[in-house]
Write an enzyme that holds these catalytic residues in place. Structure first.
Site, PDB file in Angstrom:
ATOM      1  CB  THR A  54      -0.947   0.108   1.293  1.00  0.00           C
ATOM      2  OG1 THR A  54      -1.723  -1.157   1.302  1.00  0.00           O
ATOM      3  CG2 THR A  54      -1.980   1.063   1.238  1.00  0.00           C
ATOM      4  NE  ARG A  64      -8.689  -8.161   0.573  1.00  0.00           N
ATOM      5  CZ  ARG A  64      -7.825  -6.973   0.993  1.00  0.00           C
ATOM      6  NH1 ARG A  64      -7.084  -6.211   0.095  1.00  0.00           N
ATOM      7  NH2 ARG A  64      -7.179  -7.079   2.290  1.00  0.00           N
ATOM      8  CB  VAL A  65     -13.180  -3.998  -0.440  1.00  0.00           C
ATOM      9  CG1 VAL A  65     -12.927  -2.702  -0.130  1.00  0.00           C
ATOM     10  CG2 VAL A  65     -13.817  -3.970  -1.958  1.00  0.00           C
ATOM     11  CG  ASP A  90      -6.801  -1.303   5.387  1.00  0.00           C
ATOM     12  OD1 ASP A  90      -6.206  -2.144   4.586  1.00  0.00           O
ATOM     13  OD2 ASP A  90      -6.086  -0.533   6.401  1.00  0.00           O
ATOM     14  CB  THR A 125       0.649  -0.035   4.930  1.00  0.00           C
ATOM     15  OG1 THR A 125       0.891  -1.107   3.986  1.00  0.00           O
ATOM     16  CG2 THR A 125       1.744   0.358   6.044  1.00  0.00           C
ATOM     17  N   GLY A 126      -1.284  -3.028   5.349  1.00  0.00           N
ATOM     18  CA  GLY A 126      -0.914  -4.327   5.811  1.00  0.00           C
ATOM     19  C   GLY A 126      -2.001  -5.114   5.586  1.00  0.00           C
ATOM     20  N   GLY A 139      -5.413  -5.988   5.376  1.00  0.00           N
ATOM     21  CA  GLY A 139      -6.437  -5.012   5.744  1.00  0.00           C
ATOM     22  C   GLY A 139      -7.586  -5.726   6.552  1.00  0.00           C
TER      23      GLY A 139
END
Length: 294
Positions: free
Chosen positions: A163, A191-192, A194, A213-214, A216
């Site tokens: 991200t 897929r969505v 964070d 970032t990570g 989500g």
């Protein structure tokens, strides 16, 4: 009013087996360019968008040109931003066919009564706003079907990710934050994570600005970005708040990091992955860049 400050990230999940010299040079150049913009009096919100566009267009990070396709071979991008001075937010999710999802998120904020547009509706709106289309995804996206930047295709961990984002404090004391991503690698279509969800992947108020970032899914489950504000409101420092949020994500088994600024220009950049690409401008005018150091 405080002097301007900025922190950006190019994603958590950096691996010591990789050379990030290009990213380090690029992140420093972005901070230098945005320092000049802030000193000229440009707003935190505008600088947040400009910073994210530079990160998206570089192809060096897992966002914008650097995104990786989903399991169907399509590029679905997410982005969001939030203006701390007004509480306004804009976002797009599962966004296809157009460059710079952060510009689309800004248009959602400015031109609609909504916060989030997704999928075909977001793409249609981008076209109506005159945003620049991607005519040939195979040539535009620098990864062109490759796997995650830290792992060979098919060998990455579950929810391998990347991200970009930034947090900005301008000369008028206003805060803003932005986040943009290509999502986790090998994700299911639709897929969505964070990134496009205010409170999870981005947050900004008159007290704090946050970009995450990570993996989500864990940031959504913990309302990670908004948690920073709540903790600061309760008396924690920005560094204490950030560390507590990432510790909580780690306790659930999640991986990642975040960047944050407070209204005095103090920054936080905790992470529990091997590294997190990031760079910053302090209120004293100093620029720093780091990938693995704490």
């Amino acid at each position: 009013m405080p002097a301007p400050a900025l922190i950006l990230h190019g994603g958590a999940g950096a691996r010591r087996s990789r050379d990030y010299s290009r990213e380090i040079v690029h992140m420093r150049s972005v901070v230098e360019a945005m320092r000049a913009r802030l000193m000229d009096g440009v707003s935190a919100l505008d600088v947040a968008v400009e910073t994210t566009v530079l990160l998206e267009d570089s192809g060096l990070y897992v966002a914008g040109r650097g995104a990786s396709p989903n399991l169907a071979g399509d590029y679905e991008l997410d982005a969001s931003l939030m203006d701390g001075a007004t509480g306004r937010a804009g976002a797009v999710a599962a966004f296809q066919g157009y460059r710079n999802p952060i510009r689309a998120a800004r248009a959602v904020m400015d031109q609609t009564p909504h916060v989030l547009l997704a999928g075909a509706g977001a793409a249609r709106f981008a076209g109506e706003q005159g945003l620049e289309p991607i005519d040939d995804p195979g040539r535009w996206f620098t990864r062109a079907g490759q796997g995650e930047d830290n792992h060979p295709p098919g060998q990455g961990p579950a929810l391998a990710h990347g991200t970009v984002g930034c947090c900005v404090l301008d000369r008028q004391g206003r805060l803003a934050a932005a986040t943009s991503t290509g999502g986790v690698f090998g994700k299911m279509p639709g897929r969505v994570g964070d990134t496009p969800i205010p409170g999870a992947g981005v947050w900004a108020t008159d007290r704090v600005a946050v970009s995450c970032t990570g993996q989500g899914e864990y940031f959504i489950r913990t309302a990670a970005a908004a948690q920073i504000h709540w903790r600061v409101e309760a008396g924690a420092s920005i560094m204490e708040a950030g560390a507590a949020v990432i510790a909580g994500i780690g306790e659930l088994g999640g991986d990642g990091g975040l960047i944050a600024l407070d209204a005095a220009g103090h920054r936080a950049d905790p992470f529990n992955s091997q590294g997190m690409k990031r760079a910053w401008l302090t209120p004293d005018g100093e620029i720093g860049v780091e990938v693995f150091g704490r």
